[in-house]
Design a protein around this motif. Structure first.
Motif, PDB file in Angstrom:
ATOM      1  N   ASP A 128       0.864  -1.180   0.000  1.00  0.00           N
ATOM      2  CA  ASP A 128       0.000   0.000   0.000  1.00  0.00           C
ATOM      3  C   ASP A 128       0.895   1.222   0.000  1.00  0.00           C
ATOM      4  O   ASP A 128       1.156   1.839   1.033  1.00  0.00           O
ATOM      5  N   THR A 129       1.383   1.577  -1.184  1.00  0.00           N
ATOM      6  CA  THR A 129       2.304   2.707  -1.301  1.00  0.00           C
ATOM      7  C   THR A 129       1.571   4.031  -1.448  1.00  0.00           C
ATOM      8  O   THR A 129       2.198   5.090  -1.556  1.00  0.00           O
ATOM      9  N   PHE A 130       0.251   3.974  -1.466  1.00  0.00           N
ATOM     10  CA  PHE A 130      -0.560   5.178  -1.615  1.00  0.00           C
ATOM     11  C   PHE A 130      -0.538   6.028  -0.355  1.00  0.00           C
ATOM     12  O   PHE A 130      -0.619   7.249  -0.413  1.00  0.00           O
ATOM     13  N   ARG A 131      -0.427   5.357   0.809  1.00  0.00           N
ATOM     14  CA  ARG A 131      -0.475   6.066   2.084  1.00  0.00           C
ATOM     15  C   ARG A 131       0.808   5.831   2.871  1.00  0.00           C
ATOM     16  O   ARG A 131       1.178   4.691   3.149  1.00  0.00           O
ATOM     17  N   ALA A 132       1.458   6.899   3.258  1.00  0.00           N
ATOM     18  CA  ALA A 132       2.672   6.778   4.065  1.00  0.00           C
ATOM     19  C   ALA A 132       2.365   6.121   5.404  1.00  0.00           C
ATOM     20  O   ALA A 132       3.162   5.330   5.926  1.00  0.00           O
ATOM     21  N   ALA A 133       1.183   6.416   5.949  1.00  0.00           N
ATOM     22  CA  ALA A 133       0.798   5.859   7.246  1.00  0.00           C
ATOM     23  C   ALA A 133       0.700   4.340   7.195  1.00  0.00           C
ATOM     24  O   ALA A 133       1.021   3.661   8.169  1.00  0.00           O
ATOM     25  N   ALA A 134       0.266   3.806   6.052  1.00  0.00           N
ATOM     26  CA  ALA A 134       0.136   2.355   5.919  1.00  0.00           C
ATOM     27  C   ALA A 134       1.508   1.692   5.971  1.00  0.00           C
ATOM     28  O   ALA A 134       1.674   0.638   6.594  1.00  0.00           O
ATOM     29  N   ILE A 135       2.488   2.308   5.320  1.00  0.00           N
ATOM     30  CA  ILE A 135       3.851   1.761   5.325  1.00  0.00           C
ATOM     31  C   ILE A 135       4.421   1.810   6.735  1.00  0.00           C
ATOM     32  O   ILE A 135       4.974   0.823   7.244  1.00  0.00           O
ATOM     33  N   GLU A 136       4.266   2.960   7.389  1.00  0.00           N
ATOM     34  CA  GLU A 136       4.799   3.124   8.741  1.00  0.00           C
ATOM     35  C   GLU A 136       4.131   2.159   9.722  1.00  0.00           C
ATOM     36  O   GLU A 136       4.792   1.570  10.578  1.00  0.00           O
ATOM     37  N   GLN A 137       2.819   1.982   9.580  1.00  0.00           N
ATOM     38  CA  GLN A 137       2.087   1.089  10.479  1.00  0.00           C
ATOM     39  C   GLN A 137       2.539  -0.355  10.288  1.00  0.00           C
ATOM     40  O   GLN A 137       2.684  -1.099  11.260  1.00  0.00           O
ATOM     41  N   LEU A 138       2.783  -0.742   9.039  1.00  0.00           N
ATOM     42  CA  LEU A 138       3.221  -2.109   8.780  1.00  0.00           C
ATOM     43  C   LEU A 138       4.615  -2.347   9.354  1.00  0.00           C
ATOM     44  O   LEU A 138       4.908  -3.435   9.869  1.00  0.00           O
ATOM     45  N   VAL A 139       5.474  -1.349   9.285  1.00  0.00           N
ATOM     46  CA  VAL A 139       6.819  -1.467   9.858  1.00  0.00           C
ATOM     47  C   VAL A 139       6.729  -1.676  11.369  1.00  0.00           C
ATOM     48  O   VAL A 139       7.445  -2.506  11.938  1.00  0.00           O
ATOM     49  N   VAL A 140       5.827  -0.931  12.019  1.00  0.00           N
ATOM     50  CA  VAL A 140       5.636  -1.082  13.470  1.00  0.00           C
ATOM     51  C   VAL A 140       5.170  -2.499  13.799  1.00  0.00           C
ATOM     52  O   VAL A 140       5.683  -3.147  14.727  1.00  0.00           O
ATOM     53  N   TRP A 141       4.205  -3.010  13.031  1.00  0.00           N
ATOM     54  CA  TRP A 141       3.717  -4.364  13.272  1.00  0.00           C
ATOM     55  C   TRP A 141       4.790  -5.406  12.973  1.00  0.00           C
ATOM     56  O   TRP A 141       4.873  -6.440  13.648  1.00  0.00           O
ATOM     57  N   GLY A 142       5.611  -5.129  11.973  1.00  0.00           N
ATOM     58  CA  GLY A 142       6.707  -6.037  11.679  1.00  0.00           C
ATOM     59  C   GLY A 142       7.683  -6.139  12.838  1.00  0.00           C
ATOM     60  O   GLY A 142       8.156  -7.233  13.179  1.00  0.00           O
ATOM     61  N   GLU A 143       7.956  -4.995  13.468  1.00  0.00           N
ATOM     62  CA  GLU A 143       8.842  -4.985  14.634  1.00  0.00           C
ATOM     63  C   GLU A 143       8.217  -5.751  15.800  1.00  0.00           C
ATOM     64  O   GLU A 143       8.906  -6.495  16.502  1.00  0.00           O
ATOM     65  N   ARG A 144       6.909  -5.571  16.001  1.00  0.00           N
ATOM     66  CA  ARG A 144       6.221  -6.287  17.085  1.00  0.00           C
ATOM     67  C   ARG A 144       6.276  -7.797  16.876  1.00  0.00           C
ATOM     68  O   ARG A 144       6.445  -8.571  17.823  1.00  0.00           O
ATOM     69  N   ALA A 145       6.081  -8.209  15.625  1.00  0.00           N
ATOM     70  CA  ALA A 145       6.042  -9.643  15.319  1.00  0.00           C
ATOM     71  C   ALA A 145       7.428 -10.222  15.100  1.00  0.00           C
ATOM     72  O   ALA A 145       7.584 -11.447  15.023  1.00  0.00           O
ATOM     73  N   GLY A 146       8.434  -9.370  14.990  1.00  0.00           N
ATOM     74  CA  GLY A 146       9.794  -9.839  14.760  1.00  0.00           C
ATOM     75  C   GLY A 146      10.026 -10.336  13.347  1.00  0.00           C
ATOM     76  O   GLY A 146      10.743 -11.324  13.135  1.00  0.00           O
TER      77      GLY A 146
END
Length: 316
Positions: free
Chosen positions: A138-156
């Motif tokens: 979802d490259t349309f929204r910067a927030a979507a990219i940032e949110q996915l990065v946060v979840w990636g960190e949580r899930a390792g």
């Protein structure tokens, strides 16, 4: 508290609007036209929709005649079994390859919890020992990219991303290459969710499909549509739209704990023939789990004893 108990709690609003209303209407009464009218009202109130409600009523009346039922409360186990039969019509298990890379594409409008769902799925499969990677498509929204990065960190897990406005198909291509080189088991791919310009979204998804199938011919192995349960019948409208523009193989229904409209699960299965494969009942990482028709029915009708799920009404 186990997931079933949380599911039971999460369905409390749906159960209060639907099941308790059904049981109240049907308690120790003679079966007549008014009983069926009140039952229809209860089905519609739970957002099962007109088509599914009519289908269930016709089947219930048929079974009542066939089994020679006399009191309305005898219709409750009939209704429950019919619901289970509908939910068992479509396979709910995820399609995962035995060896190599499984690719799961997630689609849906903005605001339904798509990015959060991907993070929770990553956590679920990581806890099962799978190696997981995420693609920020979802490259349309910067927030979507940032949110996915946060979840990636949580899930390792690693997240493959590019800058906002990048070509989504290029992000997916890079993610597939990275997943292969790192021997990843499952790659979850986020996608844009704007339906305001359906033509643009369709073209973007088609390009993503071409890239994926060129790299892995039998992929994507799952295309999961994320829907917000609180929207009720609007979730059916969204499902119909995405069924037209994407090869949807399953539904993820989020926010079941915040709505009395859980009956939409039954309508999705019956009207669209698309199985609900995951349900979300809260904000925690473990609050998204694979869907079980029997557990859903048990949570919806806690006071009823279900016959074998394999014993459908057609077999009786």
């Amino acid at each position: 508290m186990g997931f079933f108990e949380r599911l039971k709690d999460g369905l409390s609003k749906t159960r209060q609007r639907f099941t308790e209303r059904v049981e109240s209407a049907l308690f120790r009464r003679k079966i007549d036209a008014q009983v069926y009218e009140e039952l229809e009202d209860a089905l519609l109130a739970a957002d099962m929709g007109v088509a599914t409600s009519q289908y269930l009523l016709e089947r219930i009346e048929k079974e009542a005649r066939k089994q020679k039922l006399s009191t309305a409360d005898q219709l409750i186990p009939v209704l429950r079994q019919l619901i289970v039969d509908i939910l068992h019509e479509n396979p709910t298990a995820m399609n995962m390859v035995d060896t190599g890379l499984t690719i799961v594409l997630l689609v849906g409008v903005n605001g339904v919890g798509k990015t959060t769902t991907i993070g929770k799925m990553a956590h679920y499969y990581r806890s099962q020992g799978k190696k997981v990677m995420l693609a920020a498509g979802d490259t349309f929204r910067a927030a979507a990219i940032e949110q996915l990065v946060v979840w990636g960190e949580r899930a390792g897990v690693e997240v493959i991303r590019q800058t906002t406005g990048s070509d989504a198909a290029a992000v997916i291509y890079d993610a597939i290459a990275a997943a292969r080189s790192r021997k990843v088991d499952i790659l979850f791919c986020d996608t844009a969710g704007r339906l305001q310009n359906k033509t643009h979204l369709m073209a973007e998804l088609e390009k993503i499909y071409r890239v994926i199938t060129r790299e892995i011919p039998d992929a994507p192995h799952e295309v999961l549509l994320v829907l917000d349960a609180t929207t009720g019948q609007n979730a059916i409208v969204q499902a119909k739209l995405f069924k037209e523009i994407a090869h949807v193989s399953g539904i993820v229904l989020t926010k079941l704990d915040g709505t009395a409209k859980g009956g939409v699960i039954i309508a999705i299965n019956q009207e669209l023939g698309i199985p609900v494969k995951w349900i979300g009942i809260g904000e925690q990482k473990d609050d998204l789990q694979p869907f079980s028709a029997d557990e859903f029915a048990k949570a919806l009708f806690p006071n009823e004893t279900l016959s074998s799920s394999e014993e459908s009404m057609d077999d009786k």
